[in-house]
Design a protein around this motif. Structure first.
Motif, PDB file in Angstrom:
ATOM      1  N   LEU A 114       0.832  -1.200   0.000  1.00 27.25           N
ATOM      2  CA  LEU A 114       0.000   0.000   0.000  1.00 27.25           C
ATOM      3  C   LEU A 114       0.868   1.254   0.000  1.00 27.25           C
ATOM      4  N   ASP A 115       1.945   1.216   0.761  1.00 25.42           N
ATOM      5  CA  ASP A 115       2.870   2.351   0.813  1.00 25.42           C
ATOM      6  C   ASP A 115       3.490   2.603  -0.562  1.00 25.42           C
ATOM      7  N   SER A 116       3.860   1.541  -1.261  1.00 22.13           N
ATOM      8  CA  SER A 116       4.455   1.699  -2.591  1.00 22.13           C
ATOM      9  C   SER A 116       3.472   2.324  -3.573  1.00 22.13           C
ATOM     10  N   LEU A 117       2.219   1.886  -3.524  1.00 24.65           N
ATOM     11  CA  LEU A 117       1.211   2.454  -4.419  1.00 24.65           C
ATOM     12  C   LEU A 117       0.972   3.929  -4.117  1.00 24.65           C
ATOM     13  N   ALA A 118       0.944   4.263  -2.819  1.00 23.93           N
ATOM     14  CA  ALA A 118       0.766   5.667  -2.441  1.00 23.93           C
ATOM     15  C   ALA A 118       1.947   6.508  -2.914  1.00 23.93           C
ATOM     16  N   ASP A 119       3.156   5.958  -2.799  1.00 26.51           N
ATOM     17  CA  ASP A 119       4.346   6.692  -3.229  1.00 26.51           C
ATOM     18  C   ASP A 119       4.352   6.937  -4.734  1.00 26.51           C
ATOM     19  N   VAL A 120       3.862   5.975  -5.499  1.00 25.58           N
ATOM     20  CA  VAL A 120       3.782   6.163  -6.954  1.00 25.58           C
ATOM     21  C   VAL A 120       2.902   7.359  -7.287  1.00 25.58           C
ATOM     22  N   ILE A 121       1.777   7.482  -6.568  1.00 23.40           N
ATOM     23  CA  ILE A 121       0.863   8.597  -6.812  1.00 23.40           C
ATOM     24  C   ILE A 121       1.499   9.926  -6.385  1.00 23.40           C
ATOM     25  N   SER A 122       2.002   9.969  -5.142  1.00 15.50           N
ATOM     26  CA  SER A 122       2.428  11.237  -4.551  1.00 15.50           C
ATOM     27  C   SER A 122       3.792  11.710  -5.027  1.00 15.50           C
ATOM     28  N   PHE A 123       4.686  10.782  -5.324  1.00 13.56           N
ATOM     29  CA  PHE A 123       6.059  11.176  -5.657  1.00 13.56           C
ATOM     30  C   PHE A 123       6.478  10.754  -7.066  1.00 13.56           C
ATOM     31  N   GLY A 124       5.541  10.147  -7.788  1.00 15.78           N
ATOM     32  CA  GLY A 124       5.794   9.795  -9.176  1.00 15.78           C
ATOM     33  C   GLY A 124       4.880  10.555 -10.115  1.00 15.78           C
ATOM     34  N   VAL A 125       3.595  10.232 -10.054  1.00 20.27           N
ATOM     35  CA  VAL A 125       2.627  10.850 -10.962  1.00 20.27           C
ATOM     36  C   VAL A 125       2.415  12.326 -10.647  1.00 20.27           C
ATOM     37  N   ALA A 126       2.207  12.655  -9.364  1.00 18.27           N
ATOM     38  CA  ALA A 126       1.903  14.046  -8.994  1.00 18.27           C
ATOM     39  C   ALA A 126       3.004  15.035  -9.387  1.00 18.27           C
ATOM     40  N   PRO A 127       4.292  14.759  -9.111  1.00 21.39           N
ATOM     41  CA  PRO A 127       5.331  15.705  -9.561  1.00 21.39           C
ATOM     42  C   PRO A 127       5.386  15.842 -11.077  1.00 21.39           C
ATOM     43  N   ALA A 128       5.125  14.743 -11.796  1.00 20.13           N
ATOM     44  CA  ALA A 128       5.125  14.815 -13.258  1.00 20.13           C
ATOM     45  C   ALA A 128       3.973  15.685 -13.762  1.00 20.13           C
ATOM     46  N   VAL A 129       2.794  15.520 -13.170  1.00 18.79           N
ATOM     47  CA  VAL A 129       1.652  16.358 -13.538  1.00 18.79           C
ATOM     48  C   VAL A 129       1.940  17.816 -13.209  1.00 18.79           C
ATOM     49  N   LEU A 130       2.607  18.045 -12.094  1.00 17.47           N
ATOM     50  CA  LEU A 130       2.977  19.409 -11.700  1.00 17.47           C
ATOM     51  C   LEU A 130       3.925  20.018 -12.736  1.00 17.47           C
ATOM     52  N   GLY A 131       4.885  19.240 -13.209  1.00 16.80           N
ATOM     53  CA  GLY A 131       5.784  19.728 -14.243  1.00 16.80           C
ATOM     54  C   GLY A 131       5.054  20.087 -15.518  1.00 16.80           C
ATOM     55  N   PHE A 132       4.113  19.233 -15.914  1.00 15.49           N
ATOM     56  CA  PHE A 132       3.290  19.529 -17.092  1.00 15.49           C
ATOM     57  C   PHE A 132       2.508  20.814 -16.883  1.00 15.49           C
TER      58      PHE A 132
END
Length: 234
Positions: free
Chosen positions: A101-119
């Motif tokens: 569960l922690d890994s899935l949360a990290d993918v959202i918060s520190f993987g997808v979210a920063p990329a969306v922020l960059g876009f």
């Protein structure tokens, strides 16, 4: 089923306080994505034909706060990510379920979210998008970074644990360090250096495609995540 197996299955499926903290991490990351999308949608909407200066100021004020929310929700996610492991060890409820569960949360918060922020702040050229996909994608293990980094961490975590069950070190930079990119973006926003034409480093045309050197921050972060660098875990 033997008692030991019953106990293991219960710890695998049981939801506990640490998992609730992990879900707060995922919720903060998801909210960051929604705030970033709201900023993009609002920025590109047509202004009403008649609008007073006060209404315009209020609209612009709300617009920039969507962006600030998208940025500052990520440090909140980081705090939750730090706390969930401590809560799990304190309460003796560490489990395989919690780890996944922690890994899935990290993918959202520190993987997808920063990329969306960059876009959101202007990394919208084709080369930029390729770099952002490299930053978060998992299709080719050991080549793409964010999700593959977590998959490798999960598969090596057991052998790297000490007697208390805590992982001794990270192999490759930990994915939560991507919050630093959000803080760099925060600085750019504060000095009005954001947007497709105003990001630090400018905008370069490459074969008809657009490339922002700022996106190299994501390339660097993604590469260090899948490196063999060992970093002691606090």
């Amino acid at each position: 089923m033997p008692p030991s197996r019953n106990k293991k299955a219960a710890r695998t499926s049981q939801f506990c306080l640490a998992d609730a903290v992990t879900l707060c991490n995922a919720a903060a990351g998801s909210a960051s994505i929604f705030a970033a999308l709201k900023y993009v949608v609002t920025e590109n909407c047509e202004m009403p034909f008649r609008v007073t200066s006060l209404e315009l100021s209020l609209m612009l004020y709300m617009l920039v706060w969507y962006l600030y929310a998208a940025i500052w929700l990520l440090p909140i996610a980081l705090i939750c990510d730090i706390l969930d492991g401590r809560v799990a060890r304190w309460s003796g409820t560490a489990s395989f379920f919690g780890q996944e569960l922690d890994s899935l949360a990290d993918v959202i918060s520190f993987g997808v979210a920063p990329a969306v922020l960059g876009f959101t702040v202007g990394l919208q050229g084709l080369v930029d998008l390729v770099i952002l996909l490299y930053f978060i994608n998992q299709d080719q293990p050991h080549f793409f970074s964010g999700v593959s980094r977590l998959a490798r961490y999960n598969t090596t975590a057991e052998k790297n644990k000490d007697s208390t069950g805590k992982v001794r070190f990270f192999e490759g930079t930990p994915i939560p360090l991507n919050v630093l990119i959000a803080m760099i973006i925060q600085f750019c926003v504060s000095v009005d250096q954001f947007g497709e034409d105003r990001l630090p480093g400018g905008k370069w045309p490459i074969g008809g495609w657009t490339f922002h050197p700022f996106s190299l921050l994501y390339a660097l972060s993604g590469t260090t995540q899948i490196s063999r660098i060992r970093i002691p875990k606090p």
